[in-house]
Write a protein that holds these residues in place. Structure first.
Motif, mmCIF file in Angstrom:
data_model
loop_
_atom_site.group_PDB
_atom_site.id
_atom_site.type_symbol
_atom_site.label_atom_id
_atom_site.label_comp_id
_atom_site.label_asym_id
_atom_site.label_seq_id
_atom_site.Cartn_x
_atom_site.Cartn_y
_atom_site.Cartn_z
ATOM 1 N N GLN A 193 0.821 -1.217 0.000
ATOM 2 C CA GLN A 193 0.000 0.000 0.000
ATOM 3 C C GLN A 193 0.854 1.264 0.000
ATOM 4 O O GLN A 193 0.330 2.351 -0.253
ATOM 5 C CB GLN A 193 -0.940 0.019 1.205
ATOM 6 N N GLY A 245 -13.081 -1.579 5.315
ATOM 7 C CA GLY A 245 -12.724 -0.510 4.395
ATOM 8 C C GLY A 245 -11.244 -0.656 4.133
ATOM 9 O O GLY A 245 -10.609 -1.581 4.648
ATOM 10 N N CYS A 246 -10.687 0.247 3.361
ATOM 11 C CA CYS A 246 -9.263 0.128 3.034
ATOM 12 C C CYS A 246 -8.727 1.504 2.680
ATOM 13 O O CYS A 246 -9.384 2.248 1.950
ATOM 14 C CB CYS A 246 -9.098 -0.831 1.853
ATOM 15 N N LEU A 247 -7.535 1.807 3.196
ATOM 16 C CA LEU A 247 -6.923 3.107 2.909
ATOM 17 C C LEU A 247 -6.636 3.264 1.413
ATOM 18 O O LEU A 247 -6.523 4.388 0.925
ATOM 19 C CB LEU A 247 -5.620 3.265 3.709
ATOM 20 N N HIS A 272 -7.388 -9.369 5.938
ATOM 21 C CA HIS A 272 -7.427 -8.244 4.998
ATOM 22 C C HIS A 272 -6.004 -7.882 4.542
ATOM 23 O O HIS A 272 -5.747 -7.724 3.333
ATOM 24 C CB HIS A 272 -8.117 -7.057 5.691
ATOM 25 N N HIS A 296 -3.651 -8.270 0.920
ATOM 26 C CA HIS A 296 -2.861 -7.230 0.238
ATOM 27 C C HIS A 296 -1.524 -7.763 -0.265
ATOM 28 O O HIS A 296 -1.073 -7.365 -1.339
ATOM 29 C CB HIS A 296 -2.574 -6.054 1.187
HETATM 30 NI NI NI Z 1 -6.539 -2.467 2.973
#
Ligand code: NI
Length: 174
Positions: free
Chosen positions: A53, A100-102, A143, A147
């Motif tokens: 990320q 949710g996800c950044l 989660h 990623h």
């Molecule tokens: Ni995420």
């Protein structure tokens, strides 16, 4: 000094690539990356963040559950860096919960996850850790684990009807 990293948003190829394992957790560049991930997750009100990320395709993530404006009901824990994590076993029992996800701003989804999991990872001091995780912490692990395999939570929803805007989500959970 740790720095706030720019967070890759959905559409960036790095979020869809499998991550490489970390050769040496003691490498100063890895230690600096962990520090950067910790401050970046805290600044963004994340309960976890994975190295891809922040444009680093490495098998490394932070799990840092705590109540915050994005997740008002999250349990508190000491932020933990997990290096070369593995999912060792999973409970048959699954549970659906909001994620949710950044890297996917403005969206929330109801995602089925294993309720209990066995995991292993290397700590930032190079210690092999084996743990059982459950409920929300197990959800965060799954989660973040996705990623490092090029997956995001919207890949896991049972139906696109289980996706809602962040604004509506906050109305639902408040
Ligand atoms: Ni995420």
């Amino acid at each position: 000094m740790p720095i706030l990293r720019q967070i890759a948003q959905l559409g960036q190829p790095v979020l869809r690539e499998p991550a490489r394992s970390v050769a040496d957790p003691a490498d100063p560049a890895i230690q600096a990356l962990i520090d950067d991930l910790l401050v970046t997750a805290e600044d963004a009100n994340g309960v976890g963040i994975a190295a891809p990320q922040v444009y680093e395709p490495l098998a490394l993530f932070i799990v840092a559950s705590r109540p915050n404006p994005r997740y008002p009901h999250a349990p508190a824990m000491a932020p933990t860096a997990m290096i070369n994590p593995e999912l060792v076993w999973t409970s048959e029992e699954t549970e659906t919960g909001w994620e949710g996800c950044l890297s996917v701003p403005g969206l929330r989804g109801l995602v089925p996850r294993h309720r209990r999991i066995g995991v292993s990872y290397m700590s930032r001091t190079g210690k092999l850790c084996e743990e059982e995780l459950s409920d929300f912490i197990a959800r965060v692990f799954q989660h973040e684990y996705d990623h490092i395999h090029g997956l995001v939570f919207i890949d896991r929803v049972a139906s696109t009807r289980d996706l809602v805007s962040e604004k509506e989500y906050l109305r639902i959970v408040s």
